[in-house]
Write an enzyme that holds these catalytic residues in place. Structure first.
Site, PDB file in Angstrom:
ATOM      1  N   GLY A  43       1.031  -0.764  -0.004  1.00 29.75           N
ATOM      2  CA  GLY A  43       0.477  -0.011  -0.007  1.00 29.75           C
ATOM      3  C   GLY A  43       0.591   1.512  -0.156  1.00 29.75           C
ATOM      4  O   GLY A  43       1.881   1.064   0.476  1.00 29.75           O
TER       5      GLY A  43
ATOM      6  N   GLY B 210      -0.593   4.352   0.469  1.00 28.97           N
ATOM      7  CA  GLY B 210      -1.145   5.692   0.622  1.00 28.97           C
ATOM      8  C   GLY B 210      -0.778   6.601   1.553  1.00 28.97           C
ATOM      9  O   GLY B 210       0.279   6.535   1.685  1.00 28.97           O
ATOM     10  N   ALA B 211      -1.978   7.082   2.471  1.00 30.25           N
ATOM     11  CA  ALA B 211      -1.369   7.686   3.130  1.00 30.25           C
ATOM     12  C   ALA B 211      -0.477   7.454   4.035  1.00 30.25           C
ATOM     13  O   ALA B 211       0.983   7.705   4.375  1.00 30.25           O
ATOM     14  CB  ALA B 211      -2.062   8.716   3.842  1.00 30.25           C
TER      15      ALA B 211
ATOM     16  N   GLY C 189       0.829   4.139   4.418  1.00 30.56           N
ATOM     17  CA  GLY C 189       2.015   3.427   3.296  1.00 30.56           C
ATOM     18  C   GLY C 189       3.197   4.203   2.651  1.00 30.56           C
ATOM     19  O   GLY C 189       4.399   3.527   3.361  1.00 30.56           O
TER      20      GLY C 189
ATOM     21  N   ASN D  94      -7.009   0.941  11.551  1.00 28.10           N
ATOM     22  CA  ASN D  94      -7.455   0.733  12.233  1.00 28.10           C
ATOM     23  C   ASN D  94      -8.184  -0.070  13.048  1.00 28.10           C
ATOM     24  O   ASN D  94      -7.944  -1.845  12.116  1.00 28.10           O
ATOM     25  CB  ASN D  94      -8.175   2.035  11.574  1.00 28.10           C
ATOM     26  CG  ASN D  94      -8.143   3.125  12.222  1.00 28.10           C
ATOM     27  OD1 ASN D  94      -7.506   3.574  12.720  1.00 28.10           O
ATOM     28  ND2 ASN D  94      -8.852   4.495  11.892  1.00 28.10           N
TER      29      ASN D  94
ATOM     30  N   ALA E 256      -1.843  11.763   7.862  1.00 24.67           N
ATOM     31  CA  ALA E 256      -1.790  11.481   6.980  1.00 24.67           C
ATOM     32  C   ALA E 256      -2.790  12.181   5.438  1.00 24.67           C
ATOM     33  O   ALA E 256      -3.858  10.890   5.367  1.00 24.67           O
ATOM     34  CB  ALA E 256      -0.389  11.001   6.829  1.00 24.67           C
TER      35      ALA E 256
ATOM     36  N   LYS F 178      -8.833   3.775  21.274  1.00 18.96           N
ATOM     37  CA  LYS F 178      -8.151   3.718  20.185  1.00 18.96           C
ATOM     38  C   LYS F 178     -10.111   3.609  18.867  1.00 18.96           C
ATOM     39  O   LYS F 178     -10.566   4.086  18.912  1.00 18.96           O
ATOM     40  CB  LYS F 178      -7.128   3.476  19.174  1.00 18.96           C
ATOM     41  CG  LYS F 178      -7.569   3.520  17.144  1.00 18.96           C
ATOM     42  CD  LYS F 178      -6.399   4.676  17.465  1.00 18.96           C
ATOM     43  CE  LYS F 178      -6.812   5.469  16.136  1.00 18.96           C
ATOM     44  NZ  LYS F 178      -6.383   5.116  15.459  1.00 18.96           N
TER      45      LYS F 178
ATOM     46  N   ASN G 201     -12.977   6.156  16.674  1.00 22.50           N
ATOM     47  CA  ASN G 201     -13.512   6.091  15.953  1.00 22.50           C
ATOM     48  C   ASN G 201     -14.796   5.463  15.541  1.00 22.50           C
ATOM     49  O   ASN G 201     -15.279   5.591  14.687  1.00 22.50           O
ATOM     50  CB  ASN G 201     -12.999   4.542  15.362  1.00 22.50           C
ATOM     51  CG  ASN G 201     -11.166   4.760  15.205  1.00 22.50           C
ATOM     52  OD1 ASN G 201     -11.073   5.956  14.922  1.00 22.50           O
ATOM     53  ND2 ASN G 201     -10.006   3.791  15.211  1.00 22.50           N
TER      54      ASN G 201
ATOM     55  N   SER H   3     -11.937  10.096   8.887  1.00 22.24           N
ATOM     56  CA  SER H   3     -11.867   9.131   7.104  1.00 22.24           C
ATOM     57  C   SER H   3     -12.750   8.682   7.606  1.00 22.24           C
ATOM     58  O   SER H   3     -12.600   8.333   5.775  1.00 22.24           O
ATOM     59  CB  SER H   3     -10.356   8.852   7.919  1.00 22.24           C
ATOM     60  OG  SER H   3     -10.658   7.213   8.924  1.00 22.24           O
TER      61      SER H   3
HETATM   62  N1  LIG Z   1      -4.881   8.197   7.110  1.00 20.81           N
HETATM   63  C1  LIG Z   1      -4.569   8.692   8.257  1.00 20.81           C
HETATM   64  O1  LIG Z   1      -4.209   9.862   9.140  1.00 20.81           O
HETATM   65  C2  LIG Z   1      -4.737   7.598   9.511  1.00 20.81           C
HETATM   66  C3  LIG Z   1      -4.212   7.578  11.235  1.00 20.81           C
HETATM   67  C4  LIG Z   1      -4.630   6.294  11.718  1.00 20.81           C
HETATM   68  C5  LIG Z   1      -4.966   5.720  11.322  1.00 20.81           C
HETATM   69  N2  LIG Z   1      -4.952   4.649   9.845  1.00 20.81           N
HETATM   70  C6  LIG Z   1      -5.644   3.681   9.020  1.00 20.81           C
HETATM   71  O2  LIG Z   1      -4.390   3.256   8.618  1.00 20.81           O
HETATM   72  C7  LIG Z   1      -4.611   2.590   7.372  1.00 20.81           C
HETATM   73  C8  LIG Z   1      -4.389   3.041   6.179  1.00 20.81           C
HETATM   74  O3  LIG Z   1      -5.313   3.702   6.138  1.00 20.81           O
HETATM   75  P1  LIG Z   1      -4.352   4.996   4.642  1.00 20.81           P
HETATM   76  O4  LIG Z   1      -4.806   6.439   5.341  1.00 20.81           O
HETATM   77  O5  LIG Z   1      -2.817   4.994   4.165  1.00 20.81           O
HETATM   78  O6  LIG Z   1      -5.307   4.516   3.383  1.00 20.81           O
HETATM   79  P2  LIG Z   1      -5.035   4.927   1.753  1.00 20.81           P
HETATM   80  O7  LIG Z   1      -4.013   6.095   1.807  1.00 20.81           O
HETATM   81  O8  LIG Z   1      -6.452   4.421   1.405  1.00 20.81           O
HETATM   82  O9  LIG Z   1      -4.154   4.082   1.101  1.00 20.81           O
HETATM   83  C9  LIG Z   1      -4.369   2.501   1.428  1.00 20.81           C
HETATM   84  C10 LIG Z   1      -3.010   2.263   0.420  1.00 20.81           C
HETATM   85  O10 LIG Z   1      -3.422   0.882  -0.389  1.00 20.81           O
HETATM   86  C11 LIG Z   1      -3.587  -0.002  -1.279  1.00 20.81           C
HETATM   87  N3  LIG Z   1      -3.592  -0.566  -1.682  1.00 20.81           N
HETATM   88  C12 LIG Z   1      -5.422  -1.624  -1.506  1.00 20.81           C
HETATM   89  N4  LIG Z   1      -5.294  -2.764  -1.746  1.00 20.81           N
HETATM   90  C13 LIG Z   1      -4.188  -2.793  -2.539  1.00 20.81           C
HETATM   91  C14 LIG Z   1      -3.953  -4.157  -3.454  1.00 20.81           C
HETATM   92  N5  LIG Z   1      -4.226  -5.123  -3.181  1.00 20.81           N
HETATM   93  N6  LIG Z   1      -2.146  -4.435  -3.201  1.00 20.81           N
HETATM   94  C15 LIG Z   1      -1.237  -3.223  -3.349  1.00 20.81           C
HETATM   95  N7  LIG Z   1      -2.097  -1.684  -2.421  1.00 20.81           N
HETATM   96  C16 LIG Z   1      -3.198  -2.086  -2.210  1.00 20.81           C
HETATM   97  C17 LIG Z   1      -4.112   1.460  -2.025  1.00 20.81           C
HETATM   98  O11 LIG Z   1      -3.929   1.416  -3.586  1.00 20.81           O
HETATM   99  P3  LIG Z   1      -4.429   2.300  -4.208  1.00 20.81           P
HETATM  100  O12 LIG Z   1      -3.181   3.712  -4.179  1.00 20.81           O
HETATM  101  O13 LIG Z   1      -4.393   2.081  -5.680  1.00 20.81           O
HETATM  102  O14 LIG Z   1      -5.140   3.062  -3.889  1.00 20.81           O
HETATM  103  C18 LIG Z   1      -3.777   2.796  -0.966  1.00 20.81           C
HETATM  104  O15 LIG Z   1      -2.126   2.508  -2.012  1.00 20.81           O
HETATM  105  C19 LIG Z   1      -6.491   2.252   7.709  1.00 20.81           C
HETATM  106  O16 LIG Z   1      -7.084   1.009   8.519  1.00 20.81           O
HETATM  107  C20 LIG Z   1      -7.116   3.969   8.749  1.00 20.81           C
HETATM  108  O17 LIG Z   1      -8.016   3.645   9.445  1.00 20.81           O
HETATM  109  C21 LIG Z   1      -4.807   5.926   8.675  1.00 20.81           C
END
Ligand SMILES: NC(=O)c1ccc[n+]([C@@H]2O[C@H](COP(=O)([O-])OP(=O)(O)OC[C@H]3O[C@@H](n4cnc5c(N)ncnc54)[C@H](OP(=O)(O)O)[C@@H]3O)[C@@H](O)[C@H]2O)c1
Length: 293
Positions: A12, A14-15, A17, A102, A127, A178, A182, A247
Site C-alpha cells: 500500500g 497511500g497516506a 504506507g 485501524n 496523513a 482508539k 473511531n 477518514s
Molecule cells: N491516514 C491517516 O491519517 C490514518 C491515521 C490513523 C490510522 N489510519 C489507518 O491506516 C490504514 C491505512 O490508511 P491510509 O489512510 O493509508 O489509506 P489509503 O491512503 O487509502 O491507502 C491505502 C493504500 O492501500 C492500497 N491498496 C489497496 N489494495 C491494495 C492491493 N491489493 N495491493 C497493493 N496496495 C493496495 C491503495 O492503493 P491505491 O493507491 O490503488 O488506492 C492505497 O495506496 C487504515 O486502516 C486507516 O484507518 C490512517
C-alpha cells in the site's frame, strides 16, 4: 564485510504506507520495496520537518515478490484480501508481518501469519495522499505496538526516524481506546458533517451511546477502559477543530467503501458473542455498508 540492509516490503502506498516507506527508506540500513495497486515513480512526503523523498523499488504484482525480512501492510481494512495475496508471496519462514490498520482485529484479518510473527500496530499519524506518491504528513505521530520481542523489533525499524514508537504492556486496552474514538466517528459519516456536530447535545448523546457499547464489549474482551470513556471521546472531539473531517466521513463523502465494519461492525459482532446489545453500532455498520446504486 558490509552489513546487509534489512529488506522491508510496504504493502500500500497511500497516506500511511507512503509515509512510513519514505521514512524507512531514509536509512541505508533498510532496503524498501513498495507493493502497490496503482503504479508510481517515487515518494514525496511533506512532513512537519520539511519534505522527504524516496525512490524505492516498486512492485505491482505479487508474482514479482520474493520473501523479505519485514512486511508492513497498510491497506484499508476492506482491502485485506489483496494484502493477503502479497503477504503469501513476501513471507518466508522468518518474515515478520506488521499490520498498520485501524480496529482491534489485526490478527484475525491475517490468520495465515503465525502469532509470534505478526505485529498489530495502532497508527496515530495524521496523513493524507493528494496524488500517487504525494503525501502530507500533518503530525509526526506515533505507532503503538505490544512490548514483546516482535513489537520491539518493529520499533527498532523506526529508531532513526522522528516517528515515535510506543511499547505497551496492554495492547488490547490501547486498541479498544482508539476504537472508542473511531466508532463515534460514524455520526460524521452518516450525517456528512464535520467534527463540530459533536457540539449538538443530541448528537453528543448518540456518540456517547456508541462509545458506551464499545466500552462494554471492550471490557468483555479484556480491555481496561474507564467509565469516563464516552464523555472523554465527546470532549476530545469538541476540543478539536470544528471543521475536522475523519477518514470514514471522507471515504463516505467520496463514494469509496468505508472501514465501518472494522470500526462499528466489530463491536456488534463481538458484542453478540458476549450477549451484549449493540444496536447503535449495528445500525451504523449496516447503514454505512450501503452504497449509492
Ligand atoms: N491516514 C491517516 O491519517 C490514518 C491515521 C490513523 C490510522 N489510519 C489507518 O491506516 C490504514 C491505512 O490508511 P491510509 O489512510 O493509508 O489509506 P489509503 O491512503 O487509502 O491507502 C491505502 C493504500 O492501500 C492500497 N491498496 C489497496 N489494495 C491494495 C492491493 N491489493 N495491493 C497493493 N496496495 C493496495 C491503495 O492503493 P491505491 O493507491 O490503488 O488506492 C492505497 O495506496 C487504515 O486502516 C486507516 O484507518 C490512517
Amino acid at each position: 564485510m558490509p552489513n546487509i540492509p534489512l529488506h522491508i516490503a510496504v504493502i500500500g502506498s497511500g497516506a500511511i504506507g507512503g509515509t512510513v516507506a519514505a521514512w524507512l527508506a531514509q536509512s541505508p540500513a533498510h532496503r524498501v520495496t513498495l507493493c502497490v495497486r496503482t503504479p508510481l515513480n517515487d515518494l514525496q512526503v511533506d512532513t512537519p520537518g520539511g519534505r522527504i523523498t524516496a525512490r524505492p523499488q516498486v512492485l505491482t504484482d505479487p508474482a514479482q515478490a520474493t520473501p523479505v525480512d519485514w512486511v508492513l501492510t497498510t491497506t484499508k481494512t476492506y482491502d485485506t484480501a489483496g494484502a493477503a495475496r502479497w503477504i503469501d508471496a513476501l513471507a518466508g519462514p522468518a518474515t515478520r508481518v506488521a499490520v498498520l490498520q485501524n480496529g482491534v482485529e489485526h490478527r484475525d484479518r491475517f490468520p495465515a501469519v503465525s502469532a509470534d510473527r505478526l505485529v498489530p500496530v495502532i497508527v496515530d499519524i495524521p496523513a493524507e495522499r493528494d496524488a500517487p506518491g504525494r503525501i502530507r504528513q500533518r503530525r509526526t505521530g506515533t505507532l503503538t505496538v505490544a512490548d514483546d520481542a516482535a513489537g520491539r523489533a518493529f520499533a527498532a525499524l523506526f529508531a532513526a526516524t522522528p516517528i515515535t514508537t510506543v511499547l505497551t504492556d496492554d495492547f488490547a486496552t490501547a486498541a479498544w481506546a482508539k476504537l472508542a474514538i473511531n466508532c463515534a466517528g460514524a455520526v460524521n459519516a452518516l450525517t456528512l458533517l464535520p467534527a463540530g456536530i459533536a457540539q449538538d447535545p443530541a448528537v453528543a448523546g448518540v456518540m456517547r451511546a456508541l462509545v458506551a457499547e464499545c466500552l462494554a464489549v471492550g471490557r468483555a474482551e479484556g480491555a481496561n477502559l474507564p467509565d469516563t470513556l464516552p464523555d472523554d471521546v465527546v470532549a476530545g472531539t469538541v476540543a478539536g477543530p470544528a471543521d475536522g473531517i475523519n477518514s470514514i466521513h471522507a471515504d463516505r463523502a467520496a463514494g469509496r467503501p468505508t472501514e465501518a465494519d472494522a470500526r462499528n461492525g466489530v463491536i456488534a459482532r463481538l458484542g453478540a458473542r458476549h450477549g451484549i446489545a449493540t444496536p447503535l453500532n449495528a445500525m451504523a455498520a449496516a447503514l454505512l455498508a450501503t452504497r449509492a446504486p
